[in-house]
Motif scaffolding. Structure first.
Motif, PDB file in Angstrom:
ATOM      1  N   ARG A 354       2.125   4.287  -0.369  1.00 40.46           N
ATOM      2  CA  ARG A 354       0.722   3.865  -0.450  1.00 40.46           C
ATOM      3  C   ARG A 354       0.511   2.446   0.070  1.00 40.46           C
ATOM      4  O   ARG A 354      -0.522   2.113   0.623  1.00 40.46           O
ATOM      5  CB  ARG A 354       0.245   3.979  -1.905  1.00 40.46           C
ATOM      6  N   GLU A 357      -0.197   2.489   3.856  1.00 36.61           N
ATOM      7  CA  GLU A 357      -1.165   3.469   4.386  1.00 36.61           C
ATOM      8  C   GLU A 357      -2.241   2.806   5.244  1.00 36.61           C
ATOM      9  O   GLU A 357      -2.507   3.220   6.375  1.00 36.61           O
ATOM     10  CB  GLU A 357      -1.802   4.229   3.213  1.00 36.61           C
ATOM     11  N   HIS A 378      -0.995  10.903   4.319  1.00 34.49           N
ATOM     12  CA  HIS A 378      -0.981  10.876   2.850  1.00 34.49           C
ATOM     13  C   HIS A 378      -0.182   9.658   2.390  1.00 34.49           C
ATOM     14  O   HIS A 378       1.041   9.608   2.567  1.00 34.49           O
ATOM     15  CB  HIS A 378      -0.343  12.145   2.302  1.00 34.49           C
ATOM     16  N   GLY A 379      -0.855   8.663   1.833  1.00 37.29           N
ATOM     17  CA  GLY A 379      -0.180   7.483   1.280  1.00 37.29           C
ATOM     18  C   GLY A 379       0.003   7.689  -0.216  1.00 37.29           C
ATOM     19  O   GLY A 379      -0.972   7.768  -0.961  1.00 37.29           O
ATOM     20  N   LEU A 380       1.253   7.790  -0.640  1.00 34.97           N
ATOM     21  CA  LEU A 380       1.513   8.179  -2.033  1.00 34.97           C
ATOM     22  C   LEU A 380       2.040   7.022  -2.887  1.00 34.97           C
ATOM     23  O   LEU A 380       2.778   6.166  -2.400  1.00 34.97           O
ATOM     24  CB  LEU A 380       2.562   9.298  -2.079  1.00 34.97           C
ATOM     25  N   PRO A 381       1.711   7.054  -4.175  1.00 30.93           N
ATOM     26  CA  PRO A 381       2.345   6.135  -5.129  1.00 30.93           C
ATOM     27  C   PRO A 381       3.693   6.721  -5.568  1.00 30.93           C
ATOM     28  O   PRO A 381       4.057   7.820  -5.136  1.00 30.93           O
ATOM     29  CB  PRO A 381       1.362   6.134  -6.298  1.00 30.93           C
ATOM     30  N   ASP A 388       2.656   1.977  -8.376  1.00 31.90           N
ATOM     31  CA  ASP A 388       1.514   2.515  -7.656  1.00 31.90           C
ATOM     32  C   ASP A 388       1.604   2.171  -6.158  1.00 31.90           C
ATOM     33  O   ASP A 388       1.317   2.996  -5.295  1.00 31.90           O
ATOM     34  CB  ASP A 388       0.234   1.914  -8.250  1.00 31.90           C
ATOM     35  N   GLN A 389       2.025   0.946  -5.878  1.00 31.37           N
ATOM     36  CA  GLN A 389       2.096   0.469  -4.490  1.00 31.37           C
ATOM     37  C   GLN A 389       3.564   0.412  -4.075  1.00 31.37           C
ATOM     38  O   GLN A 389       4.306  -0.435  -4.570  1.00 31.37           O
ATOM     39  CB  GLN A 389       1.482  -0.929  -4.373  1.00 31.37           C
ATOM     40  N   GLY A 403       2.900  14.248  -5.480  1.00 31.05           N
ATOM     41  CA  GLY A 403       1.788  13.676  -4.714  1.00 31.05           C
ATOM     42  C   GLY A 403       1.201  14.625  -3.689  1.00 31.05           C
ATOM     43  O   GLY A 403       0.031  14.519  -3.336  1.00 31.05           O
TER      44      GLY A 403
END
Ligand code: SF4
Length: 465
Positions: A354, A357, A378-381, A388-389, A403
């Motif tokens: 994420r 992203e 798709h930017g995932l945590p 989260d980042q 995710g």
């Protein structure tokens, strides 16, 4: 002579350091076609016991010992039959043998207890090898892994000097002796400045890294650390070649009460401000920016990355300094001459961390401007690590399965290879790639660099962009 005590740096006794066992024979993994090794009849599985009567401790010894023109090799077949091979060759000619391991006398393990240690922040119950903390100067020389210098024996210092094992990669974290000892939980960590002077006197070099833990070694402590290191960074033969400044990475598995907190955007702003100011000073004083901020600082602060040119020759790219910037620059180059259309039409998904992203959006827009091509980013945590980042390389198979569930994956998923453990088809959570492929509804295509990614988007062969 071999065990002569080095000056300035108090030695550890070998037993204290958990140092190596008697070297085992070096097991041949492969033999280069057309090499001396092939001419001599070496086969995978053969064991090299000694070279001119000396048992090599590691690949470095093999390189040194085989640098002679006349060699006498003691070798055992896989069935145990012993052979003695004598040969003459040019001094710079290698034998063309690759071995199954780099170290034949065991791994030097870490004797520190850093609260931010990533290995201690792994979940329990995994393969034992995942919990091994190496701190081995040989691996640092051979592969660029970071070491702390706290477990070196007198013989090790002597060997570094004799074999000119340079550059090494040193985790500094702080130069203030008390603070470094506290960060590494080891009183020997306070010897660092003496050790740097030792390198400087012998014209040996290191690359340094500082893992910044907010509230512990940022602020004035970071200022002092980088200033001290830059004191070794000037002249014709700098002892410290570069310093990477990286943010501490914390996971939900870390022990409670460890005094650590994650890096906030405000922390990142403060570090960027301080280090960029120092970079300008270092540039004027020693002719290099010298202290390099990992890309993550800019992404956490929500700032755009510095231009590629400001990273000079990317001395710390392996440490996440400029690697995202370099990838974006590559991506820009490879998306410059895109075709107007692809046929047949393609819908693909691409998964990343994420944290990166947003920075990929311009390249994504260029790809999606190709008629017939749709790339879904798709930017995932990472719920697995409790973050989260995250950067792409930290995503695990569990993060992907969670995710990507119920997301539109198109016809195939483009999966950055950086998520897999180096040299293995296994994610950081120990799940094999094959299992992820089995559980996803679409095929997976592994992508390496920008070239590979663009080729996959356009439906070209793996290395044909
Ligand atoms: S030196 Fe490295 S491996 Fe050892 S405890 Fe510290 S972070 Fe972990």
């Amino acid at each position: 002579m071999w065990n002569e005590t080095s000056t300035a740096v108090p030695p550890l006794e070998r037993a204290d350091a958990g140092a190596g066992r008697l070297p085992l024979p070096a097991v041949v993994e492969s033999v280069e076609p057309g090499s001396i090794g092939e001419d001599l009849g070496f086969q995978p599985g053969d064991r090299l016991i000694s070279i001119n009567g000396i048992r090599p401790r590691d690949l470095i010894d093999v390189r040194f010992l085989t640098g002679e023109e006349e060699l006498r090799l003691e070798v055992a077949d896989p069935d145990g039959t012993l052979h003695v091979v004598e040969l003459e060759k040019e001094a710079d000619e290698g034998l063309g043998l690759a071995f199954t391991e780099a170290l034949f006398d065991g791994l030097r393990q870490c004797n520190n207890a850093c609260p931010f240690c990533f290995i201690d922040q792994q979940p329990p119950g995994r393969r034992r090898s995942l919990y091994v903390k190496d701190d081995d100067f040989r691996l640092s020389f051979l592969y660029g892994s970071y070491l702390t210098l706290t477990n070196l024996t007198a013989g090790d210092w002597h060997r570094i000097e004799q074999q000119r094992l340079s550059p090494l990669y040193v985790s500094v974290h702080a130069t203030d002796p008390e603070l470094r000892s506290r960060l590494l939980c080891n009183p020997r960590a306070g010897l660092l400045l003496d050790q740097l002077a030792w390198f400087a006197r012998r014209r040996l070099q290191i690359h340094a890294q500082v893992v910044v833990c907010p509230g512990l070694n940022d602020g004035e402590a970071l200022q002092r650390t980088l200033t001290d290191l830059a004191g070794f960074g000037g002249g014709d033969w700098p002892a410290v070649l570069s310093t990477a400044v990286v943010p501490v990475g914390l996971t939900r598995f870390r022990p409670a009460g460890d005094e650590l907190r994650p890096v906030s955007p405000a922390d990142a702003e403060a570090v960027i401000e301080r280090v960029e100011t120092l970079q300008r000073r270092f540039q004027a004083e020693i002719g290099s920016r010298f202290a390099w901020l990992a890309d993550e600082w800019y992404l956490i602060a929500g700032r755009s990355l510095p231009p590629r040119v400001s990273y000079e020759d990317l001395p710390q790219q392996e440490n996440g300094v400029g690697s995202i910037r370099a990838f974006l620059a590559d991506l820009e180059r490879h998306t410059e001459g895109l075709p107007e259309a692809v046929h047949p039409p393609r819908r693909l998904s691409w998964v990343v961390g994420r944290l990166v992203e947003e920075s990929l959006q311009p390249a994504l827009d260029r790809l999606n401007a190709v008629r017939g091509l749709e790339v879904l980013l798709h930017g995932l945590p990472s719920p697995y690590w409790g973050r989260d980042q995250v950067v792409t390389g930290l995503l695990t198979a569990a993060d992907l399965l969670e995710g990507l569930a119920d997301r539109d994956l198109g016809e195939a998923l483009l999966l950055p290879r950086v998520m897999l453990r180096q040299g293995e088809e296994v994610f950081l959570d120990d799940v094999p790639l094959a299992e992820l492929e089995r559980r996803l509804p679409v095929p997976v295509r592994l992508v390496g660099g920008a070239n590979d990614l663009v080729a996959a988007c356009l439906g070209r062969g793996e290395h044909d962009a």
